[in-house]
Write a protein that holds these residues in place. Structure first.
Motif, PDB file in Angstrom:
ATOM      1  N   GLU A 484       1.110  -7.918   2.729  1.00 37.80           N
ATOM      2  CA  GLU A 484       2.152  -7.450   3.644  1.00 37.80           C
ATOM      3  C   GLU A 484       2.961  -6.309   3.020  1.00 37.80           C
ATOM      4  O   GLU A 484       3.284  -5.314   3.692  1.00 37.80           O
ATOM      5  CB  GLU A 484       3.073  -8.619   4.007  1.00 37.80           C
ATOM      6  N   LYS A 485       3.291  -6.452   1.757  1.00 42.76           N
ATOM      7  CA  LYS A 485       4.045  -5.406   1.072  1.00 42.76           C
ATOM      8  C   LYS A 485       3.242  -4.116   0.980  1.00 42.76           C
ATOM      9  O   LYS A 485       3.777  -3.009   1.175  1.00 42.76           O
ATOM     10  CB  LYS A 485       4.444  -5.879  -0.326  1.00 42.76           C
ATOM     11  N   VAL A 486       1.942  -4.231   0.670  1.00 41.60           N
ATOM     12  CA  VAL A 486       1.105  -3.037   0.542  1.00 41.60           C
ATOM     13  C   VAL A 486       1.021  -2.304   1.880  1.00 41.60           C
ATOM     14  O   VAL A 486       1.134  -1.060   1.954  1.00 41.60           O
ATOM     15  CB  VAL A 486      -0.297  -3.427   0.039  1.00 41.60           C
ATOM     16  N   VAL A 487       0.810  -3.033   2.981  1.00 43.42           N
ATOM     17  CA  VAL A 487       0.701  -2.406   4.302  1.00 43.42           C
ATOM     18  C   VAL A 487       2.018  -1.744   4.693  1.00 43.42           C
ATOM     19  O   VAL A 487       2.035  -0.642   5.266  1.00 43.42           O
ATOM     20  CB  VAL A 487       0.278  -3.458   5.358  1.00 43.42           C
ATOM     21  N   GLU A 488       3.143  -2.350   4.396  1.00 43.63           N
ATOM     22  CA  GLU A 488       4.436  -1.756   4.727  1.00 43.63           C
ATOM     23  C   GLU A 488       4.687  -0.479   3.925  1.00 43.63           C
ATOM     24  O   GLU A 488       5.154   0.522   4.459  1.00 43.63           O
ATOM     25  CB  GLU A 488       5.550  -2.757   4.461  1.00 43.63           C
ATOM     26  N   MET A 489       4.355  -0.527   2.617  1.00 44.37           N
ATOM     27  CA  MET A 489       4.645   0.612   1.759  1.00 44.37           C
ATOM     28  C   MET A 489       3.726   1.798   2.029  1.00 44.37           C
ATOM     29  O   MET A 489       4.167   2.955   1.996  1.00 44.37           O
ATOM     30  CB  MET A 489       4.540   0.202   0.280  1.00 44.37           C
ATOM     31  N   ARG A 490       2.466   1.556   2.322  1.00 39.22           N
ATOM     32  CA  ARG A 490       1.478   2.634   2.471  1.00 39.22           C
ATOM     33  C   ARG A 490       1.020   2.781   3.910  1.00 39.22           C
ATOM     34  O   ARG A 490      -0.129   3.169   4.176  1.00 39.22           O
ATOM     35  CB  ARG A 490       0.294   2.371   1.558  1.00 39.22           C
ATOM     36  N   ALA A 491       1.886   2.499   4.890  1.00 41.04           N
ATOM     37  CA  ALA A 491       1.500   2.570   6.311  1.00 41.04           C
ATOM     38  C   ALA A 491       1.094   3.984   6.707  1.00 41.04           C
ATOM     39  O   ALA A 491       0.105   4.181   7.438  1.00 41.04           O
ATOM     40  CB  ALA A 491       2.652   2.073   7.177  1.00 41.04           C
ATOM     41  N   ASP A 492       1.822   4.994   6.248  1.00 41.66           N
ATOM     42  CA  ASP A 492       1.494   6.381   6.627  1.00 41.66           C
ATOM     43  C   ASP A 492       0.135   6.787   6.077  1.00 41.66           C
ATOM     44  O   ASP A 492      -0.656   7.458   6.766  1.00 41.66           O
ATOM     45  CB  ASP A 492       2.588   7.319   6.104  1.00 41.66           C
ATOM     46  N   ASP A 493      -0.169   6.423   4.821  1.00 40.77           N
ATOM     47  CA  ASP A 493      -1.468   6.779   4.230  1.00 40.77           C
ATOM     48  C   ASP A 493      -2.601   6.060   4.948  1.00 40.77           C
ATOM     49  O   ASP A 493      -3.691   6.623   5.112  1.00 40.77           O
ATOM     50  CB  ASP A 493      -1.477   6.417   2.745  1.00 40.77           C
ATOM     51  N   ILE A 494      -2.364   4.817   5.368  1.00 41.95           N
ATOM     52  CA  ILE A 494      -3.416   4.057   6.063  1.00 41.95           C
ATOM     53  C   ILE A 494      -3.713   4.683   7.422  1.00 41.95           C
ATOM     54  O   ILE A 494      -4.874   4.778   7.852  1.00 41.95           O
ATOM     55  CB  ILE A 494      -2.977   2.594   6.212  1.00 41.95           C
ATOM     56  N   LYS A 495      -2.664   5.142   8.139  1.00 39.21           N
ATOM     57  CA  LYS A 495      -2.880   5.756   9.455  1.00 39.21           C
ATOM     58  C   LYS A 495      -3.638   7.067   9.358  1.00 39.21           C
ATOM     59  O   LYS A 495      -4.400   7.417  10.261  1.00 39.21           O
ATOM     60  CB  LYS A 495      -1.538   5.989  10.134  1.00 39.21           C
ATOM     61  N   SER A 496      -3.490   7.784   8.277  1.00 41.75           N
ATOM     62  CA  SER A 496      -4.121   9.106   8.140  1.00 41.75           C
ATOM     63  C   SER A 496      -5.552   9.036   7.627  1.00 41.75           C
ATOM     64  O   SER A 496      -6.202  10.084   7.537  1.00 41.75           O
ATOM     65  CB  SER A 496      -3.281   9.968   7.201  1.00 41.75           C
ATOM     66  N   SER A 497      -6.062   7.843   7.277  1.00 42.46           N
ATOM     67  CA  SER A 497      -7.410   7.729   6.698  1.00 42.46           C
ATOM     68  C   SER A 497      -8.235   6.754   7.529  1.00 42.46           C
ATOM     69  O   SER A 497      -7.805   5.627   7.797  1.00 42.46           O
ATOM     70  CB  SER A 497      -7.318   7.257   5.240  1.00 42.46           C
ATOM     71  N   ASP A 498      -9.404   7.221   7.938  1.00 46.13           N
ATOM     72  CA  ASP A 498     -10.290   6.355   8.724  1.00 46.13           C
ATOM     73  C   ASP A 498     -10.815   5.196   7.876  1.00 46.13           C
ATOM     74  O   ASP A 498     -10.963   4.067   8.365  1.00 46.13           O
ATOM     75  CB  ASP A 498     -11.463   7.178   9.274  1.00 46.13           C
ATOM     76  N   GLN A 499     -11.137   5.436   6.609  1.00 48.40           N
ATOM     77  CA  GLN A 499     -11.660   4.367   5.746  1.00 48.40           C
ATOM     78  C   GLN A 499     -10.620   3.274   5.528  1.00 48.40           C
ATOM     79  O   GLN A 499     -10.926   2.087   5.572  1.00 48.40           O
ATOM     80  CB  GLN A 499     -12.100   4.960   4.407  1.00 48.40           C
ATOM     81  N   LEU A 500      -9.361   3.683   5.320  1.00 47.24           N
ATOM     82  CA  LEU A 500      -8.324   2.684   5.102  1.00 47.24           C
ATOM     83  C   LEU A 500      -8.049   1.890   6.373  1.00 47.24           C
ATOM     84  O   LEU A 500      -7.797   0.683   6.314  1.00 47.24           O
ATOM     85  CB  LEU A 500      -7.046   3.361   4.607  1.00 47.24           C
ATOM     86  N   ARG A 501      -8.099   2.563   7.537  1.00 51.25           N
ATOM     87  CA  ARG A 501      -7.928   1.847   8.791  1.00 51.25           C
ATOM     88  C   ARG A 501      -9.059   0.839   8.990  1.00 51.25           C
ATOM     89  O   ARG A 501      -8.860  -0.265   9.504  1.00 51.25           O
ATOM     90  CB  ARG A 501      -7.867   2.817   9.964  1.00 51.25           C
TER      91      ARG A 501
END
Length: 538
Positions: A484-501
């Motif tokens: 939960e902490k990782v998703v909250e902290m790196r939400a912008d990076d996850i949205k900008s990457s297809d692999q992370l999504r």
């Protein structure tokens, strides 16, 4: 600053170890359990001439004098085994017209008595096997034969399937008393350790009777109700307590207190067939010279019972139904007889130190002097020993500290390179090490900072690990919160990457599947719980 660096370099470094380990159900062995396990089985002796014929071991008796030979009854024979070598010394066969039962040594070990199914009690010289006496009086099988324990060498008592207990004068071959009271087969009994005139007998009428030949005309002096057919009766060393076995339980009675039931042990699953007294033969400590009850059963288990604390201290499983058990007075040998004619002989080895010209190794009472002389610092051969030479009893051992092998993440943590240590652990294949490094970073308050500094490839590595192991029960409590902490902290990076999504979608799918499994398990638990409650009421 230099002083701080010197302190850091001098400080002792430890490897990172995982804290989230599964709890083990295996209990740590106690010192007493180790003692009973030290009785190793050197051999299994079988009396089975052919596969179609089986001779059960119906009784085992140890001689009260050294070297504590033991006798066993099987078929129409009584075999005597050496207490030193455990090899058969002699076999008495010609005297019995039918199967032999209930062997017993006299207090000095010179005479051996045994009954048979014809109702005759036979007395032999234990060394020469000479047949000395035939005591005839029982109209059915003589299942019980015992000598007094203390100083009486002229009498013995017997019991049989005719429900009669007889007290014999061995020298004249005459029955002094017929002790009546039992209403079914008399199968067991024991002599009092404090009085030659008192003994007990157990019968299939569920009763245990205490007899005193000084008042034989008045019947038994005490009666105990075991509530099951009695298979074995045992006086405990103090003489004030009696243990009885029958059914699947063993009961402890206070004879001095008027026959009060003290405890009932129900640890066996099938009929308890025999009892004997075992002693912890340690030379020092709290457990030295303590007595235990050894019980064997048709379920194949031998149980060790501490009757002072009323608890089972050790249990051992054997592959065959057990009929008889014996324990040597010197605490070196334990013998168990089975229904298929096999002996399970356990021997405890003891090493004795010697200052003489040779090494003396004790195996029970057997002492063997080796040919090699004792190594001493004053001899030339002492300084040419190999590195594999075992230390002697009086040597003081100095252990060399083992050199620790540090993993890559341990070395990085030592240098306070926290992010590199986390990435190095993630690159490995062991989830325990990864979780251990994360726990260490939590203790240093650096884990979230490391997550914020990860680049896209490193973040992908972390999310892949969380997807795979966050639903594993061992790590779920820690990793789910961390996810939960990782998703909250790196939400912008996850949205900008297809692999992370894609990693987040896979993780969401795994979590939903785990939730469905947990719901199904709760439904099953709701179905089973009422059934268990109903079964418990019955």
């Amino acid at each position: 600053m230099a002083e701080d660096e010197s302190r850091i370099s001098i400080a002792k470094t430890f490897r990172v170890r995982p804290k989230l380990r599964p709890t083990s159900n295996k209990a740590t062995p106690t010192p007493e359990s180790k003692y009973w396990k030290s009785f190793k089985i050197p051999k299994d002796i079988e009396f089975t001439p052919s596969k179609s014929v089986v001779y059960p071991i119906t009784s085992i008796a140890f001689s009260p004098v050294a070297p504590h030979d033991f006798a066993a009854t099987h078929s129409a024979n009584v075999s005597i085994f050496s207490g030193k070598t455990l090899e058969p010394k002699s076999t008495i066969a010609s005297a019995f017209a039918d199967s032999a039962t209930s062997a017993a040594f006299r207090c000095d070990g010179k005479l051996l008595a045994a009954g048979d199914l014809t109702g005759t009690v036979h007395v032999f010289d234990s060394k020469s096997r000479t047949h000395l006496r035939r005591l005839k009086g029982h109209s059915a099988a003589a299942r019980l034969v015992r000598y007094p324990r203390a100083d009486d060498k002229f009498h013995l008592f017997s019991g049989g399937d005719d429900s009669v207990v007889k007290y014999w004068d061995v020298t004249t071959e005459t029955c002094l008393f017929d002790l009546l009271g039992h209403k079914d087969y008399v199968r067991c009994g024991d002599a009092s350790p404090v009085s030659d005139d008192m003994f007990s007998s157990g019968s299939y009428d569920h009763k245990v009777r205490i007899w005193d030949v000084r008042v034989s005309n008045s019947g038994s002096v005490m009666e105990l109700n075991h509530e099951k057919p009695v298979e074995s009766v045992l006086y405990l060393p103090s003489g004030g307590l009696i243990a009885t076995a029958g059914g699947n339980f063993v009961k402890i009675w206070d004879v001095i207190g008027g026959g009060k039931l003290l405890y009932s042990m129900e640890s066996h699953n099938k009929t308890v067939t025999s009892l004997c007294i075992g002693k912890i033969g340690k030379e020092g400590g709290e457990e030295a010279q303590q007595y235990r009850i050894l019980s064997v059963s048709l379920d194949g288990y031998m149980k060790v019972f501490d009757y002072a604390k009323f608890k089972i201290t050790h249990s051992m499983r054997f592959p065959n139904p057990l009929l008889s058990v014996g324990f040597s007075p010197d605490c070196s040998t334990r013998v168990i007889g089975t229904s298929n004619g096999t002996f399970y002989i356990g021997r405890r080895k003891t090493n004795l130190e010697s200052d003489g010209p040779g090494d003396v190794v004790g195996l029970g009472d057997a002492e063997v002097e080796t040919d090699r002389r004792v190594l001493r610092p004053t001899r030339f051969r002492y300084f040419h020993r190999g590195q594999n030479t075992k230390p002697s009893g009086g040597d003081y051992l100095i252990t060399r500290p083992r050199k620790l092998k540090f993993a890559q993440y341990d070395k990085l943590l030592k240098k306070f390179r926290h992010k590199e240590a986390l990435v190095a652990a993630l690159s490995g294949k062991n989830p325990e090490n990864v979780v251990a490094v994360m726990e260490e970073l939590v203790a240093r308050k650096k884990l979230l900072k490391c997550v914020s500094n990860l680049d896209e490839e490193e973040l992908k590595l972390l999310l892949g690990f969380l997807q795979k192991y966050s639903t594993v029960p061992r790590y779920a409590r820690f990793l789910m919160r961390f996810t939960e902490k990782v998703v909250e902290m790196r939400a912008d990076d996850i949205k900008s990457s297809d692999q992370l999504r894609g990693n987040i979608r896979n993780m969401k799918r795994d979590v939903e599947e785990e939730i469905r499994i947990q719901q199904s398990m709760q439904e099953i638990q709701g179905i089973i719980s009422p059934m268990l409650r109903i079964a418990a009421r019955r």
